[in-house]
Design an enzyme around this catalytic site. Structure first.
Site, PDB file in Angstrom:
ATOM      1  N   TRP A 157       0.842  -1.207   0.000  1.00  0.00           N
ATOM      2  CA  TRP A 157       0.000   0.000   0.000  1.00  0.00           C
ATOM      3  C   TRP A 157       0.869   1.245   0.000  1.00  0.00           C
ATOM      4  O   TRP A 157       0.395   2.340  -0.280  1.00  0.00           O
ATOM      5  CB  TRP A 157      -0.913   0.008   1.231  1.00  0.00           C
ATOM      6  N   ASP A 158       2.164   1.077   0.296  1.00  0.00           N
ATOM      7  CA  ASP A 158       3.113   2.188   0.288  1.00  0.00           C
ATOM      8  C   ASP A 158       2.944   3.018  -0.987  1.00  0.00           C
ATOM      9  O   ASP A 158       3.063   4.238  -0.979  1.00  0.00           O
ATOM     10  CB  ASP A 158       4.567   1.670   0.321  1.00  0.00           C
TER      11      ASP A 158
ATOM     12  N   GLU B 104       0.387  -2.491  12.190  1.00  0.00           N
ATOM     13  CA  GLU B 104       0.568  -3.941  12.245  1.00  0.00           C
ATOM     14  C   GLU B 104       0.772  -4.479  13.656  1.00  0.00           C
ATOM     15  O   GLU B 104       1.034  -5.673  13.824  1.00  0.00           O
ATOM     16  CB  GLU B 104       1.739  -4.341  11.333  1.00  0.00           C
TER      17      GLU B 104
ATOM     18  N   LYS C  74       2.558   0.336  16.100  1.00  0.00           N
ATOM     19  CA  LYS C  74       3.803   0.324  15.331  1.00  0.00           C
ATOM     20  C   LYS C  74       3.929   1.610  14.521  1.00  0.00           C
ATOM     21  O   LYS C  74       5.015   2.127  14.299  1.00  0.00           O
ATOM     22  CB  LYS C  74       3.771  -0.878  14.380  1.00  0.00           C
ATOM     23  N   GLN C  75       2.766   2.124  14.056  1.00  0.00           N
ATOM     24  CA  GLN C  75       2.825   3.220  13.082  1.00  0.00           C
ATOM     25  C   GLN C  75       1.524   4.009  13.053  1.00  0.00           C
ATOM     26  O   GLN C  75       0.514   3.579  13.614  1.00  0.00           O
ATOM     27  CB  GLN C  75       3.095   2.627  11.706  1.00  0.00           C
TER      28      GLN C  75
HETATM   29  C1  BGC Z   1       4.866  -1.553   7.525  1.00  0.00           C
HETATM   30  C2  BGC Z   1       3.844  -1.577   6.413  1.00  0.00           C
HETATM   31  C3  BGC Z   1       4.549  -1.384   5.091  1.00  0.00           C
HETATM   32  C4  BGC Z   1       5.666  -2.387   4.909  1.00  0.00           C
HETATM   33  C5  BGC Z   1       6.461  -2.153   3.651  1.00  0.00           C
HETATM   34  C6  BGC Z   1       5.947  -2.583   7.250  1.00  0.00           C
HETATM   35  O1  BGC Z   1       6.924  -2.503   8.219  1.00  0.00           O
HETATM   36  O2  BGC Z   1       4.273  -1.839   8.766  1.00  0.00           O
HETATM   37  O3  BGC Z   1       2.894  -0.567   6.629  1.00  0.00           O
HETATM   38  O4  BGC Z   1       3.635  -1.486   4.060  1.00  0.00           O
HETATM   39  O5  BGC Z   1       6.539  -2.287   6.001  1.00  0.00           O
HETATM   40  O6  BGC Z   1       7.059  -0.899   3.650  1.00  0.00           O
END
Ligand code: BGC
Length: 756
Positions: free
Chosen positions: A356-357, A486, A597-598
């Site tokens: 999704w980035d 996540e 996490k984010q």
């Molecule tokens: C993140 C995801 C991301 C992926 C790839 C993961 O560490 O939690 O949001 O899409 O890395 O960059």
């Protein structure tokens, strides 16, 4: 690592002296690419004694796959694992003088310097080699991956004898890649997969070396041809799996040897015509190195003109920002069949997968600088719709399409569904990007051909996933999904997911209405092909209207239904060395705690800002700031943007600082595996959406810029509906200029301004 490893320069990244301990990191930093070919910044001589290296040459979209082996498998698990291939290496060569082989770990080398020039699109290297035989050689190498000719790269070597004399031997070779061994303990890293390619053919003829490689399971054929141009003739040969062009020359003081190589890579799949001879013809007829440099420069001048960004008074940040934009431009696929991997074409972290980035972070950068590239990224998703439909059926949805969480060609490759397939927000991210693209470009052709179909299929998916819950007063709920964060998986009503789904319902209905009014033929075709039921848009709009959002408690909006019931885990009590948490705690330990996490709820507040009050934003920023680890590099830029919106300028600045140079300063300690593309894009978004306060609502572009006290001023340019607009901000005011296109009315701090 301190930020001073690369001195702060506006247009270049320079490493002075050979820094053996950071070779793998600098190989990512000095990577070159053009959306198809990617070359890590490896030393020509394939590493140095005592320094760890990760060799890599990639072709975007070229991968092999193997079945995923589960200890305990179950219905619907992703079946195959796709991994980007490291293809044959055509950029290396070995040098020896009187039999002494160049090796930075063993030889007497001075003034070693590498420079990545972001205006020239070149990697330059130079050093002085004092050979054991008493000869002084000045060696210079240059490398480029052509931004104007998709399948071409080129190198130039110059060796000048400054004192003494020697018998110099140059061995330019074409050989299978040295496959990097991933770290089996790091889930973000490729490990344990069979990534070697089969060799189809090797030839050495005159000045040309050629090789064909084949993937084992995916039917790709990769051809590479290397043409040598040198005043001194070389001998060519094939030994085992490698082809060599070797020249030996006695050099005396004042003599120079120059070698130019043109490199062509082609990749075809399955039934496509073989390009073996075409690769050779392209390498042979490629322009000379200087001519390629001129083209490269012109292409980058145009790019920097469109993506012009400037910060006065902060060279460190400016360098970081430009470095980020440069690498995004190098890595993004340009043909609608290739996307951009989480690490671009700079390394093998996340195995070359697209996430999704792309839509949530990277696409806006291109949308507002190079809209055609944004369209290509969306066309890639369109091309993968058939696979997304198949996946939706496997996942029990009779209608609609479910895009993969991670993939190269559209097949779901996520072996860990709680933090993979469960991220159903991917559909909404793609839909959001389609709608934002439409608003910023007014590209009806795209909407009619591809966009509307994506919107309908993703809306159908959400319509089937959710239901009107009696338990929730008849509201529409989306249960058992994972949001962007996540560290909280398989949750009910993740706010961000519900928001993107709501927007998707509305945009799908709006797109159909628009097409029926403006392109009736396309509308009729779509209705037929998708068997559209006249009642569907009404159902979507009802679900949107009645979408459920968990109610706030004491002003705190729960990220999902259960978030506030999880066990508190004060971040201060977690030892520093236990970050990132995913490397030190079992998932279950993390999931039962109130820790993120984010950015997740914060992303919802940023993206759907009009749905929240300033008070709500302030309260929730403070709360989520205290429970977020930022273990993902996708986090800080979003926090910076919201901090700006709520007037916390110094916090916004700090978060921005930590993301702008994340890879240059290896802040996440994994730059060796490749650069963090989403974060790089996030920093551009920080300037435009954060400090610049840029928003697009109902097709209207608005700004509300602020200037951090650390800067004397800053400027950026955006493309919007075929206009090019420059925004200049100073501590005492802002000015807008229309650099190209028809007059347009924009909003500045809510006030209408006409730009002419
Ligand atoms: C993140 C995801 C991301 C992926 C790839 C993961 O560490 O939690 O949001 O899409 O890395 O960059």
């Amino acid at each position: 690592m301190s930020g001073t490893r690369f001195p702060y320069e506006p247009w270049t990244v320079t490493e002075d002296g050979f820094q053996a301990a950071f070779l793998r990191e600098s190989e990512s930093v000095f990577a070159l690419g053009n959306g198809l070919i990617g070359m890590r910044g490896n030393l020509e001589e394939l590493g140095a004694t005592g320094a760890e290296s990760i060799q890599g040459c990639y072709l975007n979209g070229v991968f092999d796959s193997e079945p995923i082996v589960y200890g305990e498998s179950a219905y619907g698990y992703a079946k195959n694992h796709e991994t980007i291939c490291s293809v044959m290496d055509a950029k290396s060569l070995s040098l020896s003088a009187d039999g002494e082989k160049l090796d930075l770990g063993l030889c007497d080398v001075a003034e070693h310097r590498r420079v990545l020039d972001m205006r020239a699109g070149l990697l330059r290297r130079s050093f002085v080699w004092n050979t054991k035989g008493g000869c002084t050689l000045r060696v210079e190498t240059e490398r480029l991956v052509s931004l104007t000719r998709q399948e071409l790269a080129a190198t130039r070597l110059r060796v000048r004898c400054e004192a003494g004399g020697c018998l110099l031997r140059v061995d330019s070779f074409l050989a299978p890649a040295v496959i990097a061994q991933g770290d089996p303990n790091d889930p973000r890293n490729a490990a344990g997969k069979d990534r070697s390619l089969r060799i189809g053919a090797i030839r050495a003829e005159g000045t040309l070396l050629r090789m064909r490689q084949l993937t084992k399971r995916t039917g790709f054929t990769i051809n590479c041809a290397v043409e040598h141009r040198c005043a001194f003739s070389g001998e060519v040969s094939v030994t085992g799996e490698r082809a060599d062009w070797i020249a030996e020359r006695a050099l005396r003081a004042g003599d120079t040897l120059t070698l130019e190589r043109s490199i062509c890579y082609t990749a075809t799949r399955d039934g496509e015509a073989d390009r073996w001879d075409d690769a050779a013809a392209q390498a042979r007829s490629a322009p000379a190195f200087d001519a390629l440099c001129a083209e490269q420069r012109a292409c980058l001048d145009a790019f920097w003109d469109r993506a012009g960004i400037d910060i006065e008074g902060d060279d460190a940040l400016l360098q970081g920002l430009r470095f980020n934009l440069f690498h995004l431009f190098q890595s993004v696929g340009r043909d609608g069949r290739r996307n951009i991997a989480a690490k671009g074409l700079t390394g093998e972290g996340y195995e070359g997968h697209t996430f999704w980035d792309t839509e949530a972070y990277i696409l806006p950068v291109f949308l507002y600088t190079e809209p055609t590239l944004a369209r290509r990224l969306l066309e890639y998703r369109y091309a993968t719709l058939p696979k997304a439909r198949e996946r939706a059926r496997v996942m029990g949805h009779p209608r609609g399409a479910l895009f993969p969480w991670r993939s190269i060609d559209g097949e779901e490759c996520s072996a860990y569904f709680p933090a993979g397939t469960a991220q159903y927000h991917i559909d909404g991210d793609v839909a959001h990007a389609v709608w934002e693209y439409w608003q910023a470009t007014g590209d009806l052709d795209f909407l009619a051909r591809c966009g509307a179909e994506i919107l309908v299929e993703t809306a159908r998916l959400y319509a089937d996933l959710g239901f009107f819950s009696e338990e929730k007063g008849g509201r529409f709920v989306l249960n058992c999904v994972t949001g962007p964060d996540e560290y909280n998986v398989l949750v009910n009503n993740n706010v961000y997911t519900n928001r993107v789904a709501e927007e998707n319902f509305r945009s799908a209905a709006a797109a159909l209405e628009l097409l029926s009014a403006r392109c009736p033929d396309e509308y009729a075709r779509l209705s037929r092909e998708l068997a559209l039921d006249a009642g569907e848009p009404r159902q979507w709009l009802e679900a949107a209207e009645r979408m459920y959002y968990p109610p706030a408690r004491n002003g705190v909006i729960p990220q999902d239904d259960g978030f506030l019931d999880r066990k508190p885990w004060p971040l201060a009590s977690i030892p520093k060395e236990n970050h990132p948490l995913l490397m030190h705690y079992h998932g279950l330990v993390i999931y039962r705690h109130m820790v993120c996490k984010q950015a997740d709820l914060i992303l919802a507040l940023t993206q759907y800002g009009e749905r929240y009050t300033l008070e709500e934003k302030k309260r929730n920023f403070a709360f989520y700031d205290s429970v977020t680890t930022h273990d993902s590099s996708l986090s800080m830029a979003v926090f910076s943007i919201l901090a700006n919106e709520i007037g916390e300028l110094s916090t916004a600045y700090e978060y921005f600082m930590s993301s702008a140079r994340l890879d240059l300063d290896d802040m996440h300690r994994n730059t060796k595996d490749g650069l963090h593309m989403a974060n790089m894009a996030g920093t551009f978004n920080c300037v435009t959406r954060g400090f610049g306060g840029m928003r697009v609502r109902d097709g209207v572009l608005s700004f509300a810029p602020v200037c951090p006290p650390q800067w004397r001023g800053y400027a950026f340019r955006v493309r919007f509906r075929a206009r090019s607009i420059e925004v200049r901000v100073r501590p005492d005011g802002v000015s807008y200029a229309l650099l190209g296109g028809e007059p347009i009315t924009i909003l500045s701090f809510g006030k209408e301004i006409e730009l002419k």
